[in-house]
Design a protein around this motif. Structure first.
Motif, PDB file in Angstrom:
ATOM      1  N   PHE A 228     -45.223 -53.072  24.591  1.00  0.00           N
ATOM      2  CA  PHE A 228     -43.446 -53.380  24.564  1.00  0.00           C
ATOM      3  C   PHE A 228     -43.403 -54.643  24.379  1.00  0.00           C
ATOM      4  O   PHE A 228     -42.626 -55.301  23.546  1.00  0.00           O
ATOM      5  CB  PHE A 228     -42.769 -52.923  25.991  1.00  0.00           C
ATOM      6  CG  PHE A 228     -41.331 -53.137  25.935  1.00  0.00           C
ATOM      7  CD1 PHE A 228     -40.569 -52.427  25.080  1.00  0.00           C
ATOM      8  CD2 PHE A 228     -40.898 -54.085  26.565  1.00  0.00           C
ATOM      9  CE1 PHE A 228     -39.054 -52.896  25.289  1.00  0.00           C
ATOM     10  CE2 PHE A 228     -39.647 -54.759  26.480  1.00  0.00           C
ATOM     11  CZ  PHE A 228     -38.549 -53.948  25.765  1.00  0.00           C
ATOM     12  N   TYR A 229     -44.099 -55.639  25.014  1.00  0.00           N
ATOM     13  CA  TYR A 229     -43.922 -57.102  24.908  1.00  0.00           C
ATOM     14  C   TYR A 229     -44.467 -57.498  23.638  1.00  0.00           C
ATOM     15  O   TYR A 229     -43.818 -58.345  22.930  1.00  0.00           O
ATOM     16  CB  TYR A 229     -44.760 -57.770  26.022  1.00  0.00           C
ATOM     17  CG  TYR A 229     -44.951 -59.186  25.766  1.00  0.00           C
ATOM     18  CD1 TYR A 229     -43.826 -59.949  26.164  1.00  0.00           C
ATOM     19  CD2 TYR A 229     -46.040 -59.945  25.209  1.00  0.00           C
ATOM     20  CE1 TYR A 229     -43.536 -61.512  26.065  1.00  0.00           C
ATOM     21  CE2 TYR A 229     -45.854 -61.175  25.089  1.00  0.00           C
ATOM     22  CZ  TYR A 229     -44.941 -62.265  25.495  1.00  0.00           C
ATOM     23  OH  TYR A 229     -44.777 -63.520  25.430  1.00  0.00           O
TER      24      TYR A 229
ATOM     25  N   GLU B 262     -44.347 -55.758  20.552  1.00  0.00           N
ATOM     26  CA  GLU B 262     -43.587 -55.386  19.661  1.00  0.00           C
ATOM     27  C   GLU B 262     -42.165 -56.178  19.898  1.00  0.00           C
ATOM     28  O   GLU B 262     -41.592 -56.686  18.879  1.00  0.00           O
ATOM     29  CB  GLU B 262     -43.246 -53.922  19.941  1.00  0.00           C
ATOM     30  CG  GLU B 262     -44.343 -53.006  19.672  1.00  0.00           C
ATOM     31  CD  GLU B 262     -44.541 -52.965  18.090  1.00  0.00           C
ATOM     32  OE1 GLU B 262     -43.907 -53.069  17.243  1.00  0.00           O
ATOM     33  OE2 GLU B 262     -45.883 -53.008  17.971  1.00  0.00           O
ATOM     34  N   TYR B 263     -41.571 -56.532  20.967  1.00  0.00           N
ATOM     35  CA  TYR B 263     -40.426 -57.311  21.173  1.00  0.00           C
ATOM     36  C   TYR B 263     -40.555 -58.647  20.582  1.00  0.00           C
ATOM     37  O   TYR B 263     -39.712 -59.261  19.988  1.00  0.00           O
ATOM     38  CB  TYR B 263     -40.140 -57.315  22.724  1.00  0.00           C
ATOM     39  CG  TYR B 263     -38.742 -57.801  22.552  1.00  0.00           C
ATOM     40  CD1 TYR B 263     -37.472 -56.800  22.491  1.00  0.00           C
ATOM     41  CD2 TYR B 263     -38.296 -59.145  23.013  1.00  0.00           C
ATOM     42  CE1 TYR B 263     -36.324 -57.115  22.682  1.00  0.00           C
ATOM     43  CE2 TYR B 263     -37.284 -59.605  23.192  1.00  0.00           C
ATOM     44  CZ  TYR B 263     -36.058 -58.805  22.993  1.00  0.00           C
ATOM     45  OH  TYR B 263     -34.948 -59.100  23.216  1.00  0.00           O
TER      46      TYR B 263
ATOM     47  N   THR C 160     -36.965 -53.346  12.692  1.00  0.00           N
ATOM     48  CA  THR C 160     -37.999 -52.397  12.804  1.00  0.00           C
ATOM     49  C   THR C 160     -38.781 -52.093  11.775  1.00  0.00           C
ATOM     50  O   THR C 160     -40.117 -52.117  11.984  1.00  0.00           O
ATOM     51  CB  THR C 160     -37.586 -51.210  13.768  1.00  0.00           C
ATOM     52  OG1 THR C 160     -36.574 -50.482  12.884  1.00  0.00           O
ATOM     53  CG2 THR C 160     -36.768 -51.680  14.862  1.00  0.00           C
TER      54      THR C 160
ATOM     55  N   GLY D  35     -43.563 -47.988  22.835  1.00  0.00           N
ATOM     56  CA  GLY D  35     -43.513 -49.082  23.186  1.00  0.00           C
ATOM     57  C   GLY D  35     -42.543 -49.716  21.820  1.00  0.00           C
ATOM     58  O   GLY D  35     -41.741 -50.409  21.895  1.00  0.00           O
ATOM     59  N   LYS D  36     -42.892 -49.321  20.625  1.00  0.00           N
ATOM     60  CA  LYS D  36     -42.370 -49.644  19.364  1.00  0.00           C
ATOM     61  C   LYS D  36     -40.835 -49.361  19.450  1.00  0.00           C
ATOM     62  O   LYS D  36     -40.054 -50.147  18.936  1.00  0.00           O
ATOM     63  CB  LYS D  36     -43.096 -49.188  18.162  1.00  0.00           C
ATOM     64  CG  LYS D  36     -42.680 -49.560  16.794  1.00  0.00           C
ATOM     65  CD  LYS D  36     -43.586 -49.012  15.680  1.00  0.00           C
ATOM     66  CE  LYS D  36     -44.603 -50.011  15.429  1.00  0.00           C
ATOM     67  NZ  LYS D  36     -44.480 -51.300  15.052  1.00  0.00           N
TER      68      LYS D  36
ATOM     69  N   ALA E 238     -38.868 -51.199  22.139  1.00  0.00           N
ATOM     70  CA  ALA E 238     -38.704 -52.449  21.785  1.00  0.00           C
ATOM     71  C   ALA E 238     -37.507 -52.814  20.754  1.00  0.00           C
ATOM     72  O   ALA E 238     -36.798 -53.494  20.602  1.00  0.00           O
ATOM     73  CB  ALA E 238     -40.051 -53.208  20.965  1.00  0.00           C
TER      74      ALA E 238
ATOM     75  N   SER F 102     -34.193 -51.906  22.171  1.00  0.00           N
ATOM     76  CA  SER F 102     -33.782 -53.057  22.834  1.00  0.00           C
ATOM     77  C   SER F 102     -33.152 -54.219  21.828  1.00  0.00           C
ATOM     78  O   SER F 102     -32.017 -54.696  22.556  1.00  0.00           O
ATOM     79  CB  SER F 102     -34.644 -53.553  24.099  1.00  0.00           C
ATOM     80  OG  SER F 102     -35.875 -54.011  23.241  1.00  0.00           O
TER      81      SER F 102
END
Length: 269
Positions: free
Chosen positions: A24-25, A27-28, A92, A121-122, A125, A128
């Motif tokens: 997640f981190y 991808e974000y 994205t 996770g992708k 992210a 969000s």
């Protein structure tokens, strides 16, 4: 002569929570640190919010929407938010092409990472980031224009906004996975923002659309995002739930298609 013995200890697997949070981190950070994509996601929203809203407000005046008279800036707000969602969702897809062109995808899958966690996770992210950009636009709108809607209507509108973010993030993610050429996707994603927004009842009620656009609006998912947020603000959940139900279905279908396509694509890396 002493007998040689060998022991094999399997590697310790990474904890699921840590694995997912790392994806997640990553991808974000990949999405948020690309200023070009952020500008492309925010610029159309702010242009329509600051210029179209103010320039057309005095010309169009009040609009009758399902028996309620709305000032133009109130009527246009769901359209501005929907445009923000659609524009930001395109980032994205851009991130996928950046990964593959830089060779990061091949390096990523050399690590024993579960594809389900990578996919989750992708998606999280992307959603969000779409929500963050859209809420920023909403904050600007609330500061500039005072909307007299009750708290319960705002909550329903935010629910519609979340569903729209999940649906369109999945839609553009699926398109980026299925379309292999970066330039083709870039052109289609840019054009599709305008096509999707302006074949929906964005600046006028659906009854005032030309016949052809009225037919197209029925199958246009942006229609249900705009109507869901507009009905939520004006009348609350009781009027908005049919559009919310359609958004749930669109979100489920697009993310399932995106997930299956992404997993199939990673097997070929």
């Amino acid at each position: 002569m002493a007998e040689l013995t060998f022991t094999h200890t399997p590697p310790v697997s990474t904890a699921k929570a840590a694995d997912l949070s790392a994806v997640f981190y990553r991808e974000y950070a990949l999405l948020a640190r690309n200023r070009v994509n952020l500008i492309f996601g925010l610029a159309p929203t702010l242009v329509y919010l600051l210029l179209v809203n103010t320039s057309l407000g005095n010309v169009v005046g009040d609009i009758d929407y399902r028996g309620t008279t709305l000032p133009f800036e109130m009527f246009l707000l769901p359209m501005v938010l929907a445009m923000s969602v659609v524009s930001a969702s395109g980032t994205t897809g851009m991130a996928l092409f950046q990964e593959e062109m830089s060779g990061v995808s091949t390096q990523l899958w050399s690590w024993p990472l579960r594809r389900s966690r990578f996919l989750l996770g992708k998606i999280l992210a992307g959603v969000s980031l779409v929500l963050a950009q859209t809420l920023l636009a909403l904050g600007v709108a609330v500061v500039l224009f005072r909307y007299p809607f009750p708290v319960s209507h705002w909550i329903t509108m935010l629910a519609a906004l979340v569903l729209a973010s999940v649906a369109f993030n999945g839609l553009f993610l699926a398109a980026a996975i299925l379309i292999r050429d970066y330039r083709t996707f870039s052109v289609l994603s840019t054009v599709s923002v305008l096509v999707l927004v302006f074949t929906a009842p964005s600046v006028s009620p659906v009854e005032q659309l030309p016949t052809v656009l009225r037919w197209i609006s029925v199958v246009n998912p942006v229609t249900y995002a705009i109507n869901g947020m507009r009905d939520a603000l004006v009348s609350g959940f009781g009027a908005a739930w049919p559009s919310l139900l359609v958004l749930v279905a669109v979100a489920a279908v697009t993310n399932v298609v995106a997930g299956r396509a992404l997993l199939r694509r990673t097997r070929n890396l």
